[in-house]
Design an enzyme around this catalytic site. Structure first.
Site: not given
Ligand code: NAP
Ligand code: SF4
Length: 677
Positions: A103, A167, A169, A217, A255, A258, A342, A356
């Protein structure tokens, strides 16, 4: 097509010069291995395991095309020395019959360093660094840098590149009026704003040749004001096809948007409708993404014509064998990503390498390399919560003979309460996975049973693992025995009725979970048939795309079934212990629903009038029907001495060992490490 239950998903995709073995893409995800010492060798092991698990196409984490595009602290620009080491990664994937793309991602104004650049000097609300506007020369050089990076990728064995155009960028920043205020040929009209992303793809195709995959993308929904209207997004997609894109991947939300786009409260497949709309517009294969986490759902998406391929990122952290298990008809044994963030995103945000929660081996494949035990033992596990389950499964996989004892009538421990929270329904999948594995591995499970030490000894058990977990803390507040007081266990496990006005004592993860639970009149839904319309309406996302960015002018609309106060004694910001990638959305949703959060509270007493508190030097009475106690936990490790007295070796793990700041991530990791000793 095969006779498998997933004929569309497992059908190869012939690209002419190469053939992907199925339609499942392991989507790009920054893991932190990109810049970790020895990271490429670890990345090779990580991706090889996913390729062995039959992922159809793997996409690496993002690599910047030049130094200005670096996202942050020291991540490589691949033109830099050492890029040839990527050959180890591509070799490892190819050896397992897989395909892999690099990527290419330029952070633009999201880059967290002083040299960040963007089309215009418009600062991002989520970056403390302000960008400098790129000169026209820099724009031309950057296009070349993208293409040269792709060529470098080709030379070290990558099968292609994914060009990150979503996103928020750099490429998105050029395309959207929100961030592109230029008045030269790179800004203003649609043609001018599309010029940069199109030039990147065109030049990449020119330099890398025809037999090279270029996945673009594209931001299909920006979810910010000043984003692109749908007709421009479609026009760009059509031009990308002509410019040389092989595949079109879905990007959802900048990103800084909201609106949550991947966390647990986002229903499965919440954004596949926009991919479906795009698929009607272009001829190249289109990829759906975001909250796709099981093969049946992925199969249905492709079969219904919503997309040609699916992209899953976190589910491949949770289970490297996702595809292999689907192929073998063992989908019940897939360790499902529960979208908790998390151990993956929340660790990345604090500069740690991702792993993970439900699979602590992820990104540590070499550290956890299989080492069979010297001798199989008879083991007993006491407690069927996440820690006990993870130990039992891992120990049985190691060849030990395991019996699992659970005092209640069900497996899963605290996860039974998590999965009661609307939006956390997927937590049930962790229990399903472990139950299926226990069954396959022949672990004996005894529910409603507390083992007797002598009986264990007589059965030849050598080691006992105490994973008995925690009990709720009972704070010393006057009136704690009043009938209106409930523990969170009584609310979430026993489902005791709760009145319309409620005070919650304690604002950790459990306090917030209980608040969310109580805002709903109904309980959790079925994750397999999610209410996507309700989610979109709640967060003000407009399927009709009336405004650029697809947000409704009136914003989010959410209501609570109850009037709720959430309280803590510390004067700190409420929800400070929630995950970085999820806490903002959990707080925002509850604020939308009118939840009243009070910090710096003193608890005076509970009586018929309600909960009496002091806050900001004033006494107040919250006239509530119920007070729910979410004041943390204490360890429950009873029976250790008796077990030891019977000559058994006892290991205490998870909450039973240390209740402070317990979470399932620690419990599962402790369990897996112990089981592999
Ligand atoms: P916790 O995070 O320790 O929070 C306990 C809360 O109770 C705190 O707000 C604390 O704040 C309060 N408290 C502590 N002692 C008290 C006392 N004697 N009297 C009154 N209030 C008291 O515990 P938890 O919420 O039960 O969560 C347990 C673990 O599970 C945590 O590690 C948590 O991160 C994890 N978890 C995470 C999530 C998630 O969404 N990521 C969800 C659920 C659980 P004050 O002392 O300031 O009052
Ligand atoms: Fe999924 Fe949670 Fe694992 Fe991340 S940590 S991959 S969100 S289960």
């Amino acid at each position: 097509m095969s006779s498998s239950p997933y004929p569309h998903l497992l059908h190869p995709l012939d690209l002419g010069y190469t053939r992907l073995r199925n339609r499942v893409i392991m989507g790009s995800m920054h893991t932190g291995l990109e810049e970790a010492p020895g990271g490429l060798a670890r990345m090779a092991a990580f991706f090889a395991e996913r390729a062995r698990g039959q992922a159809g196409l793997i996409v690496s984490g993002g690599f910047a095309p030049n130094a200005a595009g670096r996202l942050g602290l020291g991540d490589h620009a691949p033109g830099a020395n050492g890029f040839e080491q990527h050959a180890a990664v591509t070799r490892a994937v190819h050896a397992e019959g897989g395909h892999i793309l690099l990527q290419v991602l330029h952070g633009g104004r999201y880059s967290k360093h002083a040299d960040c650049v963007a089309p215009s000097a418009v600062k991002s609300p989520i970056n403390s660094f302000a960008p400098r506007a790129m000169t026209r020369e820099e724009i031309v050089e950057t296009i070349e840098d993208y293409a040269k990076t792709a060529l470098a990728a080709r030379r070290v064995g990558y099968d292609g590149v994914e060009i990150m155009g979503s996103e928020g960028y750099l490429l998105t920043q050029f395309f959207a009026p929100r961030t592109n205020r230029r008045e030269d040929e790179w800004g203003g009209s649609y043609e001018n704003r599309a010029r940069f992303p199109l030039a990147v793809v065109r030049r990449t195709r020119e330099l890398c040749g025809r037999d090279f995959i270029i996945m673009y993308r594209i931001s299909m929904l920006d979810l910010v004001d000043g984003g692109n209207p749908w007709d421009e997004i479609v026009a760009l997609a059509k031009q990308m096809e002509v410019a040389g894109a092989t595949l079109l991947n879905t990007g959802i939300g900048w990103h800084e948007a909201r609106v949550p786009t991947i966390m647990h409260s986002v229903p499965r497949g919440a954004f596949a409708w926009i991919t479906q709309r795009m698929k009607r517009e272009v001829a190249i294969p289109v990829v759906a993404s975001n909250r796709i986490n099981n093969p049946a759902q992925a199969e249905a998406l492709i079969a219904s014509g919503a997309c040609d391929l699916v992209s899953l990122a976190r589910p491949f952290l949770a289970d490297p064998d996702f595809v292999a298990k689907a192929m073998a008809g063992r989908a019940a044994e897939i360790n499902t990503c529960i979208a908790c963030n998390q151990a993956c995103l929340d660790r990345i945000f604090v500069g740690q390498v991702a792993t993970c929660m439900v699979n602590p081996r992820a990104c540590r494949e070499r550290e956890f390399a299989a080492a069979p035990p010297a001798r199989a033992k008879r083991l007993a596990v006491v407690g069927g919560g996440p820690g006990g389950l993870a130990f039992a499964v891992t120990a049985a996989e190691q060849g030990h003979k395991v019996t699992l004892y659970e005092a209640s009538d069900r497996l899963g421990g605290q996860f039974n309460m998590a999965m009661a929270i609307p939006g956390k329904e997927d937590y049930r999948e962790t229990i399903r996975y472990h139950a299926a594995r226990l069954d396959r591995l022949g672990v004996e499970v005894r529910l409603n049973t507390r083992p007797r030490p002598e009986a264990l000894r007589q059965d030849g058990v050598e080691d006992v693992v105490l994973a008995t977990g925690v009990v709720p803390r009972r704070p010393a507040i006057e009136g704690i025995d009043h009938p209106k007081v409930l523990t969170y266990v009584q609310v979430l496990w026993d489902r005791k009725p709760v009145g319309r006005r409620v005070a919650i004592v304690g604002a950790g993860g459990v306090g917030f979970d209980v608040a969310e639970f109580l805002t709903h009149a109904d309980g959790p839904g079925d994750p397999a048939s999610p209410d996507i319309d309700r989610f979109l309406a709640d967060w003000g996302v407009d399927r009709g795309f009336a405004l650029p960015g697809a947000l409704k002018a009136e914003g989010p609309r959410m209501r609570s079934a109850r009037e709720i106060w959430l309280l803590q004694r510390k004067p700190d910001r409420m929800g400070a212990t929630l995950g970085k990638s999820t806490g903002w959305a959990i707080r925002a949703a509850l604020q939308q629903k009118g939840l009243q959060m009070l910090a710096g509270v003193g608890y005076r007493r509970i009586d018929d009038a309600g909960l009496h508190i002091s806050v900001g030097g004033e006494d107040r009475t919250l006239a509530v029907d119920n007070v729910v106690i979410c004041a943390g936990q204490e360890s429950l490790a009873a029976g250790k001495a008796e077990l030891e007295a019977a000559g058994l070796r006892v290991h205490v793990i998870g909450g039973a060992r240390e209740a402070k700041e317990l979470d399932a991530m620690r419990a599962i990791e402790e369990a897996v490490r112990l089981a592999r000793l």
